[in-house]
Design an enzyme around this catalytic site. Sequence first.
Site, PDB file in Angstrom:
ATOM      1  N   LYS A 282       0.843  -1.189   0.000  1.00 39.97           N
ATOM      2  CA  LYS A 282       0.000   0.000   0.000  1.00 39.97           C
ATOM      3  C   LYS A 282       0.886   1.249   0.000  1.00 39.97           C
ATOM      4  O   LYS A 282       1.823   1.357   0.779  1.00 39.97           O
ATOM      5  CB  LYS A 282      -0.910  -0.004   1.238  1.00 39.97           C
ATOM      6  CG  LYS A 282      -2.113   0.914   1.117  1.00 39.97           C
ATOM      7  CD  LYS A 282      -3.111   0.667   2.242  1.00 39.97           C
ATOM      8  CE  LYS A 282      -4.367   1.496   2.019  1.00 39.97           C
ATOM      9  NZ  LYS A 282      -5.372   1.287   3.096  1.00 39.97           N
ATOM     10  N   GLU A 367     -18.915  -4.017  11.262  1.00 42.73           N
ATOM     11  CA  GLU A 367     -19.762  -3.140  12.079  1.00 42.73           C
ATOM     12  C   GLU A 367     -20.882  -3.903  12.783  1.00 42.73           C
ATOM     13  O   GLU A 367     -21.209  -3.591  13.938  1.00 42.73           O
ATOM     14  CB  GLU A 367     -20.362  -2.031  11.204  1.00 42.73           C
ATOM     15  CG  GLU A 367     -19.357  -1.014  10.716  1.00 42.73           C
ATOM     16  CD  GLU A 367     -18.622  -1.441   9.453  1.00 42.73           C
ATOM     17  OE1 GLU A 367     -17.736  -0.684   8.990  1.00 42.73           O
ATOM     18  OE2 GLU A 367     -18.930  -2.537   8.924  1.00 42.73           O
ATOM     19  N   ARG A 395     -24.923  -0.290   8.372  1.00 44.65           N
ATOM     20  CA  ARG A 395     -24.763  -1.723   8.135  1.00 44.65           C
ATOM     21  C   ARG A 395     -25.192  -2.554   9.343  1.00 44.65           C
ATOM     22  O   ARG A 395     -25.349  -3.767   9.239  1.00 44.65           O
ATOM     23  CB  ARG A 395     -23.304  -2.013   7.792  1.00 44.65           C
ATOM     24  CG  ARG A 395     -22.830  -1.308   6.522  1.00 44.65           C
ATOM     25  CD  ARG A 395     -21.313  -1.180   6.475  1.00 44.65           C
ATOM     26  NE  ARG A 395     -20.628  -2.446   6.301  1.00 44.65           N
ATOM     27  CZ  ARG A 395     -20.261  -2.962   5.136  1.00 44.65           C
ATOM     28  NH1 ARG A 395     -20.535  -2.316   4.017  1.00 44.65           N
ATOM     29  NH2 ARG A 395     -19.630  -4.101   5.071  1.00 44.65           N
TER      30      ARG A 395
END
Length: 623
Positions: A282, A367, A395
């Site tokens: 990344k 979540e 969510r």
Amino acid sequence: MILDRINATNDIKKIKEEDYQALAQEIREFLISKISRSGGHLASNLGVVELTMALHIALNLPKDKIVWDVGHQAYTHKLLTGRKEEFGGLRTYGGMSGFPKRRESNSDCFDTGHSSTSISAALGIVNGNMLNGDDSTVVAVIGDGAFTGGMAFEALNNASSLKRNFIIILNDNHMSISENVGGFSNYLSNLRAGEFYNGMKVEVAKSLNKIPVLGEKMVRQIKKTKSGIKQLVVQKQGMLFEDMGITYLGPVDGHDIKKMVRILRDAKRLNHPVVIHVLTKKGKGYLPAEKNPSRFHGVEPFDRNTARPLTPKVNPTYTDCFGRAICKAAKKNEKIVAITAAMPDGTGLKRFSREYPNRFFDVGIAEEHGVTFAAGLAASGQKPVFAVYSSFLQRAYDQILHDVCIQNLPVIFAVDRAGLVGGDGETHQGIFDISYLSSIPNMNIFAPKNGQELEDVIEFAAQFSGPLAIRYPRGEAYQGLAEFRAPICYGKAEMIYKEKDIVLLAVGNMVKLAQQVRECLKKEGYYVTLVNVRFIRPFDQSLLDELTESHEYFITMEENVINGSFGEMVLRYMNNMGYHKKIYNVAVPNIYVEHGSVDILQREVGLDVDSILDKIHGLMEMD
């Protein structure tokens, strides 16, 4: 420049193999240059340049489909599908989205924005293609962080019975937004050491298949037995996937374009699902992003030479205020624990994680689990604080209702990014939380007018005995009206200015806007009362009763969609009580709001001073 020769989908196929690395370097330079000026997702995009190139070389878009999980890493994909000239308007109002959008290109097959959805969506496309008689290739690209979301495993379970080619790219960069946590991350760490096995597996299969008659039988026999080369070379390599009936290939260097193209072409020949485990870095190609990928996940415009923001932060953000307040509260109350869903930096819990490591829990991108986990902590006598963005808390609606509120458990929801958030667009605007939270019995909702009040309500919440959602916006905390600091009392609003005729009932960050509206109305000679609503649910009904005696016009103001809004609750109450007053609800229309600066978006949806004044004047003219 090589990049200048790519102006449409599949132009990359015209690039010579020896020019691939030079093109990758040009793409990185382009992305750094553009994102440093516009802001956007940097580290994730720099990490998948070669992977994206390999996909476009090996596939035939738009016939073949790529579903990008989350989608914030699709900038190179957009470049390779003819959208280079549109990057000047990246994330601006009316410009190019920072996420895949079907309306932008027929090479974007599915709109994304939230995590862990790609395998489900891609599997649906595969099955749809089967029904349509379409044999095109479908690829889901999902990060290792997104695999902590349960939906990804639900989709894998469903995919395991598929008798058709389906490719899942597991982009393993050790990161989601912050560093990955949990068992799956550890599992992948063990797999990374096993490249030798998979290289051998593919080569052995290729060699055996060349043997007439016997070769194919030998390959089938090897695949049938768990005592074959799998156990001889490395114990349990990729067995999580293999035991589900999904072929595992990898790990493979995601920055080696030729190797990636080769393994993709091999994977396309399989008539069942396959996971290709790809290792990437990344932030690759920009040293500050490589060193600190979390900080460069989503960035504001910055100086590429110094890596510093072009607009330095002067005042604390609401997130800063929350982070400071929760640490202060935890010092007084040892029962306070904090939970994040893979975002300790973004939610302001980084300091808490350092000061109280045993009371800090990162559940990963999960979540739903985070909410029920918080409920379990509360049931055991702890005081959990779940810090989460408004759009991500959506969510976990069922878990809030079923696991927290039915039991009336004292869970604090620190709902960050409530309201319009700007450049991330439809999938990230926090304009639904009042609607979905206020529909749940036992849920209490508070919105602070400034950073100071946010810190005060955290102290209040630490002693509160039921579910409490505290919603606050993205960005710099409002410093005004600091002289108004009435103690927080349950269900009570705060009177800022009390006059007559017109009352502005402002929710959270709308208090600042209401103050500006009031000043304009005062100059026109009107008497205006300003109320800081504070508690959205339960709202201060006794104050409304009192105000009806001296006010004719009631204006509610909030940064939430009108359906299910605070304004609708007030309107219903006034009607039920038989108060015949002029009422206007200032709120976001019931639409999905696209990307752009918050100032522009507020004007577009009517949440600016001029629009509100027009509505008030129109209300008065009805008399």
